[in-house]
Design an enzyme around this catalytic site. Sequence first.
Site, short mmCIF file in Angstrom:
data_model
loop_
_atom_site.label_atom_id
_atom_site.label_comp_id
_atom_site.label_asym_id
_atom_site.label_seq_id
_atom_site.Cartn_x
_atom_site.Cartn_y
_atom_site.Cartn_z
N PHE A 126 6.65 -24.26 13.38
CA PHE A 126 7.81 -23.74 14.10
C PHE A 126 9.00 -23.60 13.17
CE2 PHE A 126 5.16 -25.60 17.32
CZ PHE A 126 5.31 -24.78 18.41
N ASP A 127 9.48 -22.37 13.05
CA ASP A 127 10.78 -22.18 12.44
C ASP A 127 11.79 -23.02 13.22
OD1 ASP A 127 12.91 -20.68 10.92
OD2 ASP A 127 13.34 -19.96 12.95
N VAL A 128 12.86 -23.46 12.54
CA VAL A 128 13.81 -24.36 13.19
C VAL A 128 15.03 -23.62 13.71
CG1 VAL A 128 15.29 -26.38 12.87
CG2 VAL A 128 12.98 -26.36 11.90
N THR A 178 14.87 -20.81 16.51
CA THR A 178 13.62 -20.94 17.25
C THR A 178 13.60 -22.23 18.06
OG1 THR A 178 12.47 -19.65 15.55
CG2 THR A 178 11.09 -20.92 17.09
#
Length: 232
Positions: free
Chosen positions: A13-15, A18
Amino acid sequence: MELNVERTYALGFDVYGTLVDPLALAEPLQALVGEQAVRFAELWRTKQLEYSFRRGLMQRYVDFDACTRQALLYTQQALRCDLPESDQGRLLETYLYLPTFPEVTAALTALKAQDHRLMAFTNGVEVSIRALLSNAGVLPYLEDVVSVDDLRTFKPDPAVYAYLARRAGHAPGDTWLVSSNAWDVIGAKAAGLRAAWVRRQPEAVFDPWDVEPDVVVSRLDELADWFAGQPT
């Protein structure tokens, strides 16, 4: 009797954008720059990303925290907001307390229940991202935090997506990037990963590069439903 075994993946997961909302900085900025708060937050974020792209291409690496500080200096100069160092320091500290999007906890819970391996995958410095995600209450849902800082380059360098797959212990084709950033999705697909684009803004346009995400959702909680509906 035939068992219905669901296929599981590694999900990176991109932070920023996102899991957490960097534009939420407009709220604390309101007291400092007034009507320019939203513009300030947007320009700060844009320059933060631009600086990481440029440094990756130039091979003149500084970490993402440094890019964030430099982007803050640029933004206040561009908008003619002369903030004292104390206010700058508080704004940078606020980057460790960004809020998650409303559905994030429920989405991670559902995906974890499907036995996917969940990791944060970020341009950010690992210690800073761990603090951010811990403050947001979502770090316990993630098995690992994979930072490009280990390679001293930035997304969308193909090397960082290969690194995510290696850290996950999965083949690239069984490793997913989940990101609200179209450029990030394209980077992952170019490196052989699968990718989900979280299209948080309905007016957002995906770059016409003849590359398509494997799935498009408007919220993260839609992703668990999508995986549940796939053939095993």
